[in-house]
Motif scaffolding. Sequence first.
Motif, PDB file in Angstrom:
ATOM      1  N   GLU A  68       0.867  -0.998  -0.101  1.00 57.82           N
ATOM      2  CA  GLU A  68       0.110   0.097  -0.051  1.00 57.82           C
ATOM      3  C   GLU A  68       0.877   1.191  -0.129  1.00 57.82           C
ATOM      4  O   GLU A  68       0.496   2.252  -0.548  1.00 57.82           O
TER       5      GLU A  68
ATOM      6  N   ARG B 252       1.843   1.511  -3.283  1.00 55.94           N
ATOM      7  CA  ARG B 252       0.699   2.458  -4.257  1.00 55.94           C
ATOM      8  C   ARG B 252       0.210   3.685  -4.030  1.00 55.94           C
ATOM      9  O   ARG B 252       0.105   4.575  -4.613  1.00 55.94           O
TER      10      ARG B 252
ATOM     11  N   HIS C  56      -7.784   0.952   2.084  1.00 51.77           N
ATOM     12  CA  HIS C  56      -7.843   0.016   0.986  1.00 51.77           C
ATOM     13  C   HIS C  56      -9.222  -0.724   1.558  1.00 51.77           C
ATOM     14  O   HIS C  56      -9.574  -1.466   0.626  1.00 51.77           O
TER      15      HIS C  56
ATOM     16  N   GLN D  47     -12.620   0.202   0.182  1.00 54.26           N
ATOM     17  CA  GLN D  47     -12.951  -0.120  -1.154  1.00 54.26           C
ATOM     18  C   GLN D  47     -13.092  -1.471  -1.639  1.00 54.26           C
ATOM     19  O   GLN D  47     -13.602  -1.655  -2.592  1.00 54.26           O
TER      20      GLN D  47
ATOM     21  N   TRP E 199      -3.493   5.684   3.579  1.00 57.92           N
ATOM     22  CA  TRP E 199      -2.334   5.446   2.790  1.00 57.92           C
ATOM     23  C   TRP E 199      -1.631   6.589   2.007  1.00 57.92           C
ATOM     24  O   TRP E 199      -0.503   6.569   1.795  1.00 57.92           O
TER      25      TRP E 199
END
Length: 362
Positions: free
Chosen positions: A24, A27, A172, A175, A346
């Motif tokens: 993450e 990302r 995360h 989602q 994140w």
Amino acid sequence: MQEIIINGRFLSQSVTGVQRVALEVVRALDNLIGAGIIDANSYSFTLAAEKDLKYKTDFKNISVKVVGHLTGHLWEQFELPLYARGKVLVSLCGPAPIIKRNQLALIHDAAPYTCPSEFSLAFRSWYQIMFFSLCKRARQLVTVSDFSRKELSHYCNVSEQRVTVAYPGIDHFTQLQSDISILERHGLINKRFVLAVSSLSPRKNFLRLIDAVEALGDPEVELVVAGGINSKVFNSNGLEVKDRITYLGRVSDMELKALYENAHCFAFPSLYEGFGLPPIEAMSCGCPVIAANAASLPEVCGDAALFCDPYDPRDIADKIQRFKQDTGLREQLKARGLERAASFTWDRCGRDIWSVIEKLLR
């Protein structure tokens, strides 16, 4: 253009807490590049990985390159630093090449020092040497909580001022689409179950949680455990899985979300955590949390959890019973938990990590 190499060994590992953080964070950095916050004309990122990748990535601005022929620690200690020679290296899972000075090393906790009995001799010896060496040699050190910063300072003889705290994110999970098929397969529909999540290592304290559920004497309350165990790393002395609990083994993130959303409460009586993602994951799903009043958990959970004495099964049982009897308290902590979880993103974590990388680049 300055090139930044990211240690991608985690791409060849199963995803547990530390691999989740690494994935993450990368990302988040990828998104920061896409948003122009990190200048793509000035900096390039390469995720260097060993062969035999376990899963594919979908990064838009960070390339993945398979490097070398070795695997595991040998790849990380020898081939990776050779590839990253003359460049900044970012290692996000704890392990990192000890000969590399110009790097950011993220060390999650000091468990090999504080919980030596739960690790194999080879594992704990290597990690103790490696963490101590990294704290001495790496130019930038990052960890995931103020608690872990103090632990590393104590065990690795490093100044707290040298260690930056970057809290992991949890968004995360919001989602994901829940996969309720796991409830159907294991007969958990409309069941009042207490959920526990993590690897079955002794410091997760499952035996006392089992004793707590037994002490309730309530046939409506079941204990459901999701997570895996690595026998090569953890000693299983004193750990047994009894018939009175449902052990699911590894579950997908979508299945885990369904478990969080449908559990009566989430119990996390862990004796030692550098951060502890599962309680915040549970909060993000509206699941009320019972957490140990130990290690980093009071820092991480704040006022959004019901805290228990992890060494006292009766106290754990009392907290489970309070949630059952006091629906007002349960709803209050659900609301606090959602607010608390929303503060761990994140994007913020990625920005914190990037600010440390910039120090290396300067």
